[in-house]
Design an enzyme around this catalytic site. Structure first.
Site, mmCIF file in Angstrom:
data_model
loop_
_atom_site.group_PDB
_atom_site.id
_atom_site.type_symbol
_atom_site.label_atom_id
_atom_site.label_comp_id
_atom_site.label_asym_id
_atom_site.label_seq_id
_atom_site.Cartn_x
_atom_site.Cartn_y
_atom_site.Cartn_z
ATOM 1 N N LYS A 158 0.883 -1.172 0.000
ATOM 2 C CA LYS A 158 0.000 0.000 0.000
ATOM 3 C C LYS A 158 0.915 1.215 0.000
ATOM 4 O O LYS A 158 1.716 1.378 0.921
ATOM 5 C CB LYS A 158 -0.873 -0.063 1.269
ATOM 6 C CG LYS A 158 -1.585 1.218 1.607
ATOM 7 C CD LYS A 158 -3.070 1.054 1.768
ATOM 8 C CE LYS A 158 -3.710 2.430 1.894
ATOM 9 N NZ LYS A 158 -5.129 2.429 1.573
ATOM 10 N N GLU A 164 -2.990 -2.340 -2.576
ATOM 11 C CA GLU A 164 -4.187 -1.517 -2.375
ATOM 12 C C GLU A 164 -3.810 -0.082 -2.652
ATOM 13 O O GLU A 164 -2.805 0.418 -2.123
ATOM 14 C CB GLU A 164 -4.724 -1.636 -0.941
ATOM 15 C CG GLU A 164 -5.984 -0.788 -0.749
ATOM 16 C CD GLU A 164 -6.392 -0.539 0.704
ATOM 17 O OE1 GLU A 164 -5.850 -1.186 1.614
ATOM 18 O OE2 GLU A 164 -7.270 0.332 0.909
HETATM 19 N N1 ADP Z 1 -17.372 -7.332 2.839
HETATM 20 C C1 ADP Z 1 -17.239 -6.579 3.956
HETATM 21 N N2 ADP Z 1 -17.270 -7.156 5.176
HETATM 22 C C2 ADP Z 1 -17.134 -6.409 6.303
HETATM 23 N N3 ADP Z 1 -16.955 -5.088 6.301
HETATM 24 C C3 ADP Z 1 -16.914 -4.447 5.111
HETATM 25 C C4 ADP Z 1 -17.042 -5.164 3.891
HETATM 26 N N4 ADP Z 1 -16.935 -4.279 2.875
HETATM 27 C C5 ADP Z 1 -16.754 -3.072 3.438
HETATM 28 N N5 ADP Z 1 -16.751 -3.157 4.788
HETATM 29 C C6 ADP Z 1 -16.607 -2.072 5.771
HETATM 30 O O1 ADP Z 1 -16.710 -0.822 5.117
HETATM 31 C C7 ADP Z 1 -15.770 0.102 5.633
HETATM 32 C C8 ADP Z 1 -14.840 0.568 4.542
HETATM 33 O O2 ADP Z 1 -14.069 -0.549 4.088
HETATM 34 P P1 ADP Z 1 -12.528 -0.405 3.747
HETATM 35 O O3 ADP Z 1 -12.112 -1.695 3.154
HETATM 36 O O4 ADP Z 1 -11.750 0.062 4.940
HETATM 37 O O5 ADP Z 1 -12.595 0.762 2.674
HETATM 38 P P2 ADP Z 1 -11.414 1.525 1.897
HETATM 39 O O6 ADP Z 1 -10.183 0.684 1.989
HETATM 40 O O7 ADP Z 1 -11.930 1.693 0.511
HETATM 41 O O8 ADP Z 1 -11.276 2.850 2.591
HETATM 42 C C9 ADP Z 1 -15.031 -0.615 6.763
HETATM 43 O O9 ADP Z 1 -15.627 -0.296 7.977
HETATM 44 C C10 ADP Z 1 -15.211 -2.072 6.416
HETATM 45 O O10 ADP Z 1 -15.109 -2.857 7.533
HETATM 46 MG MG MG Z 2 -8.305 1.082 2.768
#
Ligand code: ADP
Ligand code: MG
Length: 230
Positions: free
Chosen positions: A51, A125
């Site tokens: 990342k 990522e």
């Molecule tokens: N399939 C999933 N299962 C559990 N939580 C999810 C899922 N998809 C998204 N979330 C929740 O949505 C929020 C954003 O996800 P995240 O992966 O951190 O986003 P990004 O990396 O795009 O900022 C987090 O709180 C994450 O736990």
């Molecule tokens: Mg993220």
């Protein structure tokens, strides 16, 4: 908006992996990248995660690089996974500026190369979406181009996602990037008609495979369903 020079082919030819980006921030990129990494690790692959920059370390909760490492069963250090890490929850170019420095693209490329060299497959990522600046003249899209890995786009299943997802696919393809798949996350156990239609519409108009990822218990990667994308 070209960077000063192109460094396409920064990873050795034949490097396996994916670059997970998304329609924006908080759309599930980390969860999707973690699920892909977990699937590969469970199949016995040595998985490196990467990342370019993590921001928002001052916020509570597990930072992205830690969840990615756990999901991948990786022993990489914080530094090896995410060379630049900042406390304020803002764009990486601004977080770097506030820390009195600039993110250096050559350091990112070298770190990604190093991670790839120590593994069978690399799961990257991005930060925010494709057009987020890592430094004033170097966007996430430039890094994706330099690394040359197929993209996986994380997007939410609900209202608004058709526009955001198709715009992101367009921005990717305009730069010559391959979009391997879109993953809608978290996909509800019982999707409503709008969500089902969003999935089908993105697949048709985006001419792309659309997968779905159910809600995961993030504390237990061993219990996650497979997300096979590379
Ligand atoms: N399939 C999933 N299962 C559990 N939580 C999810 C899922 N998809 C998204 N979330 C929740 O949505 C929020 C954003 O996800 P995240 O992966 O951190 O986003 P990004 O990396 O795009 O900022 C987090 O709180 C994450 O736990
Ligand atoms: Mg993220």
């Amino acid at each position: 908006m070209p960077p000063d020079e192109s460094h396409a082919g920064s990873l050795p030819k034949g490097t396996r992996g994916v670059f997970v980006t998304g329609t924006g921030t908080e759309v599930g990129k980390t969860v999707v990248a973690a699920a892909i990494a977990r699937t590969l690790a469970a199949a016995g692959r040595r998985v490196a995660v990467f990342k370019p920059a993590v921001t928002g370390l001052e916020d509570p909760g597990e930072p992205d690089h830690a969840l990615l490492r756990r999901a991948a069963s990786s022993e990489q250090t914080d530094e090896q996974i995410a060379p630049y890490r900042y406390r304020p929850p803002c764009s990486p170019h601004l977080a770097a500026e506030l820390a009195g420095e600039q993110i250096r693209p050559e350091r990112l490329r070298a770190a990604a190369r190093d991670a790839a060299a120590r593994s069978d497959v690399i799961v990257c990522e991005g930060v925010g979406g494709l057009m987020v600046p890592l430094s004033p003249r170097y966007l996430v899209r430039h890094l994706a181009t330099d690394l040359g890995l197929p993209l996986v786009l994380a997007a939410s299943p609900g209202l608004g996602t058709i526009n955001h997802t198709l715009l992101t696919i367009g921005a990717a393809r305009a730069a010559g990037l391959e979009v391997a798949a879109v993953v809608l996350t978290p996909w509800p156990q019982v999707p409503d008609p709008i969500e089902v239609s969003n999935r089908d519409t993105i697949e048709a108009l985006g001419e792309v495979e659309v997968k779905t990822l159910p809600h995961l218990d993030l504390s237990d990667p061993a219990g996650w369903p497979a997300l096979q994308l590379t």
